[in-house]
Design an enzyme around this catalytic site. Sequence first.
Site, short mmCIF file in Angstrom:
data_model
loop_
_atom_site.label_atom_id
_atom_site.label_comp_id
_atom_site.label_asym_id
_atom_site.label_seq_id
_atom_site.Cartn_x
_atom_site.Cartn_y
_atom_site.Cartn_z
N PRO A 177 13.73 47.16 114.85
CA PRO A 177 14.45 45.63 114.58
C PRO A 177 15.71 45.27 115.96
CG PRO A 177 14.71 46.77 113.46
CD PRO A 177 13.56 47.22 113.64
N ASN A 178 15.96 44.38 116.21
CA ASN A 178 17.16 43.51 117.18
C ASN A 178 17.67 44.43 118.53
OD1 ASN A 178 18.19 42.10 115.33
ND2 ASN A 178 18.24 44.58 113.49
N ARG A 213 23.97 42.31 122.67
CA ARG A 213 23.79 43.03 121.12
C ARG A 213 25.00 44.31 120.92
NH1 ARG A 213 20.56 47.48 117.95
NH2 ARG A 213 21.87 47.24 116.18
N TYR A 245 26.06 49.64 122.25
CA TYR A 245 24.60 49.89 123.02
C TYR A 245 24.16 49.91 124.30
CZ TYR A 245 23.55 50.01 118.33
OH TYR A 245 23.64 49.69 116.59
N ASN A 305 12.35 54.43 118.80
CA ASN A 305 13.46 53.81 118.65
C ASN A 305 13.26 53.52 117.33
OD1 ASN A 305 16.22 53.48 117.84
ND2 ASN A 305 17.04 52.66 119.67
N ALA A 355 17.24 50.48 113.06
CA ALA A 355 17.60 50.64 111.23
C ALA A 355 16.31 50.74 110.99
CB ALA A 355 17.81 48.67 111.11
N HIS A 396 16.44 54.79 109.61
CA HIS A 396 17.39 54.55 107.82
C HIS A 396 16.54 54.51 107.12
CE1 HIS A 396 20.21 55.31 111.37
NE2 HIS A 396 19.68 54.25 111.77
N ASP A 417 5.49 57.61 107.21
CA ASP A 417 4.33 57.83 107.01
C ASP A 417 3.32 57.49 108.01
OD1 ASP A 417 4.82 58.51 104.16
OD2 ASP A 417 4.56 56.84 103.02
N GLU A 450 12.15 61.24 119.09
CA GLU A 450 13.02 60.01 118.48
C GLU A 450 14.21 59.53 119.10
OE1 GLU A 450 13.99 61.19 114.27
OE2 GLU A 450 15.86 59.75 114.52
N HIS A 460 17.57 57.07 119.79
CA HIS A 460 18.54 56.16 120.13
C HIS A 460 19.57 56.52 121.05
CE1 HIS A 460 17.78 55.99 115.61
NE2 HIS A 460 17.52 57.26 115.41
N LEU A 461 19.89 55.25 121.22
CA LEU A 461 20.74 54.68 122.61
C LEU A 461 22.36 55.33 122.02
CD1 LEU A 461 19.42 51.18 122.72
CD2 LEU A 461 19.88 52.15 124.46
N SER A 462 22.63 55.43 120.75
CA SER A 462 23.94 55.32 120.11
C SER A 462 24.15 56.73 119.87
CB SER A 462 24.79 54.41 119.39
OG SER A 462 23.98 54.34 119.05
N ARG A 519 28.30 57.93 114.27
CA ARG A 519 29.01 56.54 113.50
C ARG A 519 28.53 56.09 111.83
NH1 ARG A 519 25.12 52.46 116.68
NH2 ARG A 519 25.79 51.13 115.19
N ARG A 528 23.55 55.74 108.51
CA ARG A 528 23.31 56.00 109.73
C ARG A 528 22.51 57.51 110.31
NH1 ARG A 528 23.35 50.86 112.27
NH2 ARG A 528 25.25 50.33 111.83
C1 DQA Z 1 20.29 52.29 116.93
C2 DQA Z 1 20.94 53.18 115.76
C3 DQA Z 1 20.98 52.62 114.28
O1 DQA Z 1 20.71 53.18 113.48
C4 DQA Z 1 20.44 51.03 114.85
O2 DQA Z 1 19.96 50.76 113.02
C5 DQA Z 1 20.24 50.42 115.76
C6 DQA Z 1 20.17 51.35 117.21
C7 DQA Z 1 20.93 53.33 118.22
O3 DQA Z 1 19.86 53.34 119.04
O4 DQA Z 1 21.88 53.64 118.79
O5 DQA Z 1 19.00 49.21 115.85
O6 DQA Z 1 18.54 53.50 117.26
#
Ligand code: DQA
Length: 154
Positions: free
Chosen positions: A15-16, A23, A28, A79, A82, A85, A92, A103, A105-107, A112, A116
């Site tokens: 999501p997002n 964003r 990011y 990725n 959210a 977490h 599953d 896995e 994650h950009l950040s 943080r 997270r």
């Molecule tokens: C994220 C880190 C997550 O905590 C956050 O909710 C995201 C992006 C990242 O790519 O850094 O939406 O997965």
Amino acid sequence: MSTHSPLRILVINGPNLNLLGRREAGIYGVATLAEIEASCRAEAATLEVEIDFFQSNHEGVLVERIQQALGACELIIINPAAYTHTSVAIRDALLAVALPVIEVHLSNVHKREPFRHHSYVSDIALGQVIGFGKDGYLLALQGGVRYLRGRASG
Ligand code: DQA
């Protein structure tokens, strides 16, 4: 030319991430998801693998897309955003298809907020790429392909 069928890799975004570029660019980066997809496709062509690139804001849709990977690809790069977490359902689904998972994650989530720092994916993943921004997807592709080819050659 190789007679083997190409490795197939599924890249999933939660999501997002469809809002990347607009964003929280300080966290990011400014690249859009379409730009990240294009660079993944270019890297996949260089590596001579096939990729499928997918994003959804909905947990159940992500679960279904993971389920469809069964028998259809050799590796999942995810990725979960959210849902990293929060989602036992995504964990599953990944366990159910029993494919190697990377896995991304950009950040650097560990720099943080404390919520997270926990991931429902990390302990079932082959590995993680965290904090390298959009390049994390390319690093995951490179690492995943090296892993699969190394496994195939024993
Ligand atoms: C994220 C880190 C997550 O905590 C956050 O909710 C995201 C992006 C990242 O790519 O850094 O939406 O997965």
